[in-house]
Design a protein around this motif. Sequence first.
Motif, PDB file in Angstrom:
ATOM      1  N   ILE A   1      96.076 -37.261  18.858  1.00 52.05           N
ATOM      2  CA  ILE A   1      94.975 -37.908  20.046  1.00 52.05           C
ATOM      3  C   ILE A   1      95.313 -37.419  21.583  1.00 52.05           C
ATOM      4  CG2 ILE A   1      94.366 -40.347  20.933  1.00 52.05           C
ATOM      5  CD1 ILE A   1      94.665 -41.293  18.065  1.00 52.05           C
TER       6      ILE A   1
ATOM      7  N   GLY B   1      91.051 -43.103  23.095  1.00 54.88           N
ATOM      8  CA  GLY B   1      90.177 -44.523  23.032  1.00 54.88           C
ATOM      9  C   GLY B   1      90.370 -45.390  24.087  1.00 54.88           C
TER      10      GLY B   1
ATOM     11  N   SER C   1     102.396 -54.400  23.675  1.00 52.80           N
ATOM     12  CA  SER C   1     101.137 -54.222  23.401  1.00 52.80           C
ATOM     13  C   SER C   1     100.876 -54.098  21.871  1.00 52.80           C
ATOM     14  CB  SER C   1     100.618 -52.812  23.953  1.00 52.80           C
ATOM     15  OG  SER C   1      99.288 -53.048  24.248  1.00 52.80           O
ATOM     16  N   GLY C   2      99.774 -53.448  21.268  1.00 46.61           N
ATOM     17  CA  GLY C   2      99.629 -53.507  19.546  1.00 46.61           C
ATOM     18  C   GLY C   2     100.398 -52.621  18.948  1.00 46.61           C
ATOM     19  N   THR C   3     100.787 -51.389  19.743  1.00 46.68           N
ATOM     20  CA  THR C   3     101.725 -50.616  19.110  1.00 46.68           C
ATOM     21  C   THR C   3     103.169 -51.401  18.746  1.00 46.68           C
ATOM     22  OG1 THR C   3     100.793 -48.851  20.099  1.00 46.68           O
ATOM     23  CG2 THR C   3     103.107 -48.436  19.297  1.00 46.68           C
TER      24      THR C   3
ATOM     25  N   TRP D   1      94.132 -45.345  12.141  1.00 43.43           N
ATOM     26  CA  TRP D   1      94.773 -44.958  13.600  1.00 43.43           C
ATOM     27  C   TRP D   1      96.049 -43.975  13.229  1.00 43.43           C
ATOM     28  CZ3 TRP D   1      98.707 -47.863  16.591  1.00 43.43           C
ATOM     29  CH2 TRP D   1      98.896 -47.052  17.928  1.00 43.43           C
TER      30      TRP D   1
ATOM     31  N   ASN E   1      89.392 -47.895  13.578  1.00 44.37           N
ATOM     32  CA  ASN E   1      89.540 -46.754  14.375  1.00 44.37           C
ATOM     33  C   ASN E   1      90.270 -45.707  13.418  1.00 44.37           C
ATOM     34  OD1 ASN E   1      90.894 -44.516  15.814  1.00 44.37           O
ATOM     35  ND2 ASN E   1      92.190 -45.773  16.949  1.00 44.37           N
TER      36      ASN E   1
ATOM     37  N   ASP F   1      95.459 -55.678  12.009  1.00 40.76           N
ATOM     38  CA  ASP F   1      95.667 -55.145  13.541  1.00 40.76           C
ATOM     39  C   ASP F   1      94.476 -55.203  14.174  1.00 40.76           C
ATOM     40  OD1 ASP F   1      96.469 -51.566  14.489  1.00 40.76           O
ATOM     41  OD2 ASP F   1      96.211 -53.641  15.816  1.00 40.76           O
TER      42      ASP F   1
ATOM     43  N   TYR G   1      91.086 -54.445  19.056  1.00 35.44           N
ATOM     44  CA  TYR G   1      89.675 -54.029  19.958  1.00 35.44           C
ATOM     45  C   TYR G   1      88.926 -55.627  19.937  1.00 35.44           C
ATOM     46  CZ  TYR G   1      90.896 -49.291  19.490  1.00 35.44           C
ATOM     47  OH  TYR G   1      91.237 -48.159  19.630  1.00 35.44           O
TER      48      TYR G   1
ATOM     49  N   SER H   1      96.097 -56.908  20.827  1.00 33.66           N
ATOM     50  CA  SER H   1      96.526 -56.138  22.050  1.00 33.66           C
ATOM     51  C   SER H   1      95.463 -56.522  23.239  1.00 33.66           C
ATOM     52  CB  SER H   1      96.403 -54.806  21.698  1.00 33.66           C
ATOM     53  OG  SER H   1      96.413 -53.829  22.768  1.00 33.66           O
TER      54      SER H   1
ATOM     55  N   LYS I   1      92.694 -52.823  25.406  1.00 32.02           N
ATOM     56  CA  LYS I   1      91.303 -52.268  25.449  1.00 32.02           C
ATOM     57  C   LYS I   1      90.454 -53.390  26.180  1.00 32.02           C
ATOM     58  CE  LYS I   1      92.991 -48.902  23.204  1.00 32.02           C
ATOM     59  NZ  LYS I   1      93.030 -48.646  22.060  1.00 32.02           N
TER      60      LYS I   1
ATOM     61  N   ARG J   1     101.193 -52.777  28.796  1.00 29.70           N
ATOM     62  CA  ARG J   1     101.683 -52.844  27.557  1.00 29.70           C
ATOM     63  C   ARG J   1     101.875 -54.506  27.106  1.00 29.70           C
ATOM     64  NH1 ARG J   1      99.987 -49.969  25.373  1.00 29.70           N
ATOM     65  NH2 ARG J   1     101.421 -49.603  23.651  1.00 29.70           N
TER      66      ARG J   1
ATOM     67  N   ARG K   1      86.182 -37.623  15.264  1.00 27.40           N
ATOM     68  CA  ARG K   1      85.980 -39.073  16.119  1.00 27.40           C
ATOM     69  C   ARG K   1      85.384 -38.901  17.566  1.00 27.40           C
ATOM     70  NH1 ARG K   1      90.766 -42.873  17.848  1.00 27.40           N
ATOM     71  NH2 ARG K   1      90.778 -41.332  19.572  1.00 27.40           N
TER      72      ARG K   1
HETATM   73  C1  LIG Z   1      93.882 -49.659  15.491  1.00 30.32           C
HETATM   74  C2  LIG Z   1      94.841 -49.269  16.608  1.00 30.32           C
HETATM   75  N1  LIG Z   1      95.896 -50.260  16.760  1.00 30.32           N
HETATM   76  C3  LIG Z   1      96.921 -50.264  17.765  1.00 30.32           C
HETATM   77  C4  LIG Z   1      96.428 -49.442  18.750  1.00 30.32           C
HETATM   78  C5  LIG Z   1      97.657 -49.659  19.972  1.00 30.32           C
HETATM   79  O1  LIG Z   1      97.265 -49.785  20.959  1.00 30.32           O
HETATM   80  P1  LIG Z   1      98.086 -50.538  22.083  1.00 30.32           P
HETATM   81  O2  LIG Z   1      99.686 -50.120  21.911  1.00 30.32           O
HETATM   82  O3  LIG Z   1      97.914 -49.663  23.334  1.00 30.32           O
HETATM   83  O4  LIG Z   1      97.816 -51.823  22.327  1.00 30.32           O
HETATM   84  C6  LIG Z   1      95.429 -48.605  18.995  1.00 30.32           C
HETATM   85  C7  LIG Z   1      95.342 -47.832  19.963  1.00 30.32           C
HETATM   86  N2  LIG Z   1      94.679 -46.725  20.023  1.00 30.32           N
HETATM   87  O5  LIG Z   1      94.805 -45.840  20.705  1.00 30.32           O
HETATM   88  C8  LIG Z   1      93.393 -45.293  21.292  1.00 30.32           C
HETATM   89  C9  LIG Z   1      93.088 -44.124  20.378  1.00 30.32           C
HETATM   90  O6  LIG Z   1      93.073 -44.243  19.166  1.00 30.32           O
HETATM   91  O7  LIG Z   1      92.773 -43.014  21.063  1.00 30.32           O
HETATM   92  C10 LIG Z   1      94.640 -48.648  17.742  1.00 30.32           C
HETATM   93  O8  LIG Z   1      93.641 -47.877  17.895  1.00 30.32           O
END
Ligand SMILES: Cc1ncc(COP(=O)(O)O)c(CNOCC(=O)O)c1O
Length: 399
Positions: A15, A36, A103-105, A131, A184, A212, A215, A245, A248, A256, A376
């Motif tokens: 990505i 994204g 953040s989500g990661t 993802w 995603n 997860d 979004y 997260s 977005k 983060r 995508r």
């Molecule tokens: C499903 C999912 N989970 C978790 C995350 C983690 O996002 P973050 O750690 O920024 O909250 C993302 C972020 N994706 O990044 C954008 C892309 O796919 O181009 C995600 O898509």
Amino acid sequence: SSWWKSVEPAPKDPILGVTEAFLADPSPEKVNVGVGAYRDDNGKPVVLECVREAEKRLAGSTFMEYLPMGGSAKMVDLTLKLAYGDNSEFIKDKRIAAVQTLSGTGACRLFADFQKRFSPGSQIYIPVPTWSNHHNIWKDAQVPQKTYHYYHPETKGLDFSALMDDVKNAPEGSFFLLHACAHNPTGVDPTEEQWREISQLFKAKKHFAFFDMAYQGFASGDPARDAKSIRIFLEDGHHIGISQSYAKNMGLYGQRVGCLSVLCEDPKQAVAVKSQLQQLARPMYSNPPLHGAQLVSTILEDPELKSLWLKEVKVMADRIIGMRTTLRESLEKLGSPLSWEHVTKQIGMFCYSGLTPEQVDRLTSEYHIYMTRNGRISMAGVTTGNVGYLANAIHEVTK
Ligand SMILES: Cc1ncc(COP(=O)(O)O)c(CNOCC(=O)O)c1O
């Protein structure tokens, strides 16, 4: 001798590598529908008004102390309400173990490490496709992965029966990773009725559901509606895990800000689980960043700012939905022999176009259009200014 002579260059992230290539392209016509991240109709990143106002209120703050290992309790409480509901009994009964994460990661990774430590023999079932970073996360946490059917290439929709077969055939008590909304990379979500069937089967199989939710608000424009899958599982009594997260839906990408929560049996178990999540966080990053958590708390605790946020997230979602319609109609007007119904049926930030890697390569080499090779399209990168150019290029490489 050099210490690191055996270190090989890491593979390009599928990505982030697209953005690098886009930035390196001098063409004035170039279009980035890769990463994204939301862009407005001028293709520019957006700082939400509610965030600007929160920044103003925080400006000059003299508080720079460490947060606790579990992060900002206020931000976490406000965040749980978004996922579990303002009047959630689980919040009232203090049955949710939750910590602020990177953040989500960070929430996904902290959960994966927690799963490895406290359910050592377990695996994780991950949808095909997902993802790309999900695989890295559970791999580095040393949790073995299995996959389950999700996307149906022929219909460009959900392969529901194959998904249900995989859920049924998995050993009892398996862990499954589920995208709560706006899947995603496919943009394909189960219908409410399908979520109800999935939840019932999970119950019968005693599976663990890890949602997860990266979004929330981006799919329908309504965060409550986008949490429907989670609410269904909660109503059915599942003790779930959730990654949240604000990257977005609040545009706090680089701040983060996220949250990991695990619904437990009772308050005592929640205290124990939270303490172990903190125990994992401590040697990883000790405690999470302050500023983003303060922004989220400032926005969500103020009714005016919260309603402004809800308006703004709907504007972002609506712009993307509008671009889906325009892209589909443009392709149809060009007389494309293919069906593009999926462009408007899919939801959230991404459209799984069905373009082959070779067709994607042609879009890049001949039209300076950048997207991941799985076809995508990040609909956030589509604007009224480039949608015609994009449709024409897609038509040229697919006719
Ligand atoms: C499903 C999912 N989970 C978790 C995350 C983690 O996002 P973050 O750690 O920024 O909250 C993302 C972020 N994706 O990044 C954008 C892309 O796919 O181009 C995600 O898509």
